[in-house]
Design an enzyme around this catalytic site. Structure first.
Site, PDB file in Angstrom:
ATOM      1  N   LYS A   1       0.838  -1.228   0.097  1.00 33.94           N
ATOM      2  CA  LYS A   1       0.048  -0.066   0.027  1.00 33.94           C
ATOM      3  C   LYS A   1       0.638   1.193   0.083  1.00 33.94           C
ATOM      4  O   LYS A   1       0.538   2.107  -0.479  1.00 33.94           O
ATOM      5  CB  LYS A   1      -1.082  -0.132   1.342  1.00 33.94           C
ATOM      6  CG  LYS A   1      -0.316  -0.052   2.557  1.00 33.94           C
ATOM      7  CD  LYS A   1      -1.397  -0.091   3.728  1.00 33.94           C
ATOM      8  CE  LYS A   1      -0.921  -0.061   5.038  1.00 33.94           C
ATOM      9  NZ  LYS A   1      -1.514  -0.716   6.256  1.00 33.94           N
TER      10      LYS A   1
ATOM     11  N   ARG B   1      -7.306   0.684  17.077  1.00 34.69           N
ATOM     12  CA  ARG B   1      -7.817   0.692  15.651  1.00 34.69           C
ATOM     13  C   ARG B   1      -8.800  -0.204  15.366  1.00 34.69           C
ATOM     14  O   ARG B   1      -9.693  -0.326  16.378  1.00 34.69           O
ATOM     15  CB  ARG B   1      -6.498   0.941  14.624  1.00 34.69           C
ATOM     16  CG  ARG B   1      -6.745   1.833  13.492  1.00 34.69           C
ATOM     17  CD  ARG B   1      -5.536   1.535  12.470  1.00 34.69           C
ATOM     18  NE  ARG B   1      -5.495   0.364  11.874  1.00 34.69           N
ATOM     19  CZ  ARG B   1      -4.350   0.154  10.795  1.00 34.69           C
ATOM     20  NH1 ARG B   1      -3.668   1.098  10.397  1.00 34.69           N
ATOM     21  NH2 ARG B   1      -4.529  -1.196  10.323  1.00 34.69           N
TER      22      ARG B   1
HETATM   23  C1  LIG Z   1      -1.052  -1.341   6.716  1.00 36.19           C
HETATM   24  C2  LIG Z   1      -1.578  -2.790   7.088  1.00 36.19           C
HETATM   25  C3  LIG Z   1      -0.485  -3.678   7.473  1.00 36.19           C
HETATM   26  C4  LIG Z   1       0.882  -3.679   7.026  1.00 36.19           C
HETATM   27  O1  LIG Z   1       1.637  -3.143   8.044  1.00 36.19           O
HETATM   28  P1  LIG Z   1       3.169  -2.433   8.207  1.00 36.19           P
HETATM   29  O2  LIG Z   1       3.376  -1.927   9.469  1.00 36.19           O
HETATM   30  O3  LIG Z   1       3.308  -2.022   6.947  1.00 36.19           O
HETATM   31  O4  LIG Z   1       3.848  -4.019   8.211  1.00 36.19           O
HETATM   32  C5  LIG Z   1      -1.193  -4.892   7.819  1.00 36.19           C
HETATM   33  N1  LIG Z   1      -2.286  -5.155   8.228  1.00 36.19           N
HETATM   34  C6  LIG Z   1      -3.148  -4.048   8.276  1.00 36.19           C
HETATM   35  C7  LIG Z   1      -4.550  -4.151   8.400  1.00 36.19           C
HETATM   36  C8  LIG Z   1      -2.635  -2.798   7.543  1.00 36.19           C
HETATM   37  O5  LIG Z   1      -3.699  -1.930   7.442  1.00 36.19           O
END
Ligand SMILES: *Cc1c(COP(=O)(O)O)cnc(C)c1O
Length: 356
Positions: free
Chosen positions: A34, A129
């Site tokens: 992302k 979150r």
């Molecule tokens: C962005 C995201 C990840 C990846 O997180 P990193 O900290 O970049 O490894 C994993 N799970 C969810 C739900 C995310 O939104």
């Protein structure tokens, strides 16, 4: 224009290393792209490193990957807004959800499209979150299983992102416990225990991932080789995966403390200044629209980013051995947050570099 050099081969090395490390603990990896806005070249490197599943948070990024022919198992990391559900079920294989309403909408849309979909129901184990609060999770996920049937394939959690909560084996035990209670109540198996993002990686390194946890979703560690929650570089990975360069448009010696009364800066921040006397400062053609100034690290020894407003990046170059001139370019490493801005900004040109 500032330029962002992308080194896909180095990202591949990180992916290979982390896949192997996680494999030793029985943990499968989802490669999260992302921060690159679904960059197909970066995704291809992850797949080349042996990852079989990709994770994206926004449908536009998923579409970008699909358009280049990448049709691997895709996890949507954020619940799609209602108007995107119909399109999402065509492109996505696994949804992370945390509400029963959207769960029903996704299942109905998948049924209409004749598409199979998998659901990972998210549990909030304290970071605040997404996810159903863990003390209320058994009930809600049991209901989700009743609605989704065998489409409910897993449960998951996320740490570090909002509350900065550090991962511990206990957090993951909570997830396993919830899963086994739901299994007992419904008679349906929970196959996937999706435990973490980069913030949880120390558990893999220390080999303290509880048995049964079988999936990690990793973005930052693969792409940047860093782990911001634990404030470190990830051992065995490279951090020179992206390099930003911008041009010096002004180079002048100025006082280190502004004259006049100090209010707030362009972003409502209250700046603080240390009086170091007169300093040589470079202004570069990048700003908070393109980078996150406190996550932008000069590669020139002695240089220090002082600040940025929307379009001006101010760097103290007084202590640099190298002498600069107006028109020279300076290079920077970027934090995950700063990289997100650089990738998103249309004012930063992206260049792929084949160097390893
Ligand atoms: C962005 C995201 C990840 C990846 O997180 P990193 O900290 O970049 O490894 C994993 N799970 C969810 C739900 C995310 O939104």
């Amino acid at each position: 224009m500032p330029t962002l050099k992308i080194f896909p081969g180095r990202i591949a090395q990180n992916a290979q290393h982390l896949k192997k490390l996680c494999g030793l603990q029985g943990v499968d990896l989802v490669g999260v792209t992302k921060v690159t806005l679904g960059d197909p070249i970066v995704a291809t490197e992850m797949l080349g490193a042996g990852l079989r599943t990709l994770g994206e948070s926004r449908l536009a990024n998923v579409e970008r990957l699909h358009k280049t022919g990448i049709s691997h198992h895709m996890v949507l990391l954020r619940t799609p807004p209602s108007h995107e559900v119909k399109q999402a079920v065509r492109l996505v294989d696994t949804f992370l959800v945390s509400e029963l309403g959207p769960l029903k909408t996704i299942l109905e849309a998948a049924f209409e499209e004749g598409r199979e979909c998998n659901i990972t129901y998210m549990v909030d184990t304290g970071d605040l979150r997404e996810g159903v609060y863990y003390k209320e999770a058994v009930e809600e996920i049991t209901e989700a299983a009743r609605i989704a049937g065998k489409s409910l394939t897993g449960i998951g959690t996320n740490l570090g992102c909002y509350g900065g909560v550090i991962a511990t084996p206990e957090k993951f035990e909570i997830l396993l416990e919830i899963g086994s209670k739901v299994e007992k109540k419904t008679g349906q198996p929970i196959k996937v225990y999706s435990a973490g993002n980069t913030a949880s990686l120390p558990l893999v390194e220390k080999k303290t991932v509880p048995e049964g946890i079988n999936q990690f979703r990793l973005g930052e560690a693969i792409i940047c080789g860093t782990d911001v929650t634990n404030n470190r570089n990830v051992p065995g990975t490279r951090q020179d995966t992206f390099i930003l360069s911008a041009e010096i448009i002004e180079l002048k010696t100025k006082a280190s403390v502004p004259e006049g009364m100090i209010g707030q800066d362009a972003f409502g921040r209250k700046p603080v200044f240390a009086d170091k006397g007169k300093r040589l400062r470079a202004i570069l053609n990048a700003g908070e629209q393109d980078i996150y100034s406190s996550g932008t690290i000069p590669l020139d020894e002695g240089a220090e980013v002082l600040h940025a407003s929307s379009d001006h990046l101010i760097v103290d170059v007084h202590s640099c051995r190298k002498s600069f001139r107006v028109g020279d370019r300076m290079q920077f490493r970027l934090s995950y947050g700063s990289l997100l801005r650089a990738m998103t900004s249309p004012f930063v040109s992206k260049v792929y570099e084949h160097a390893i």
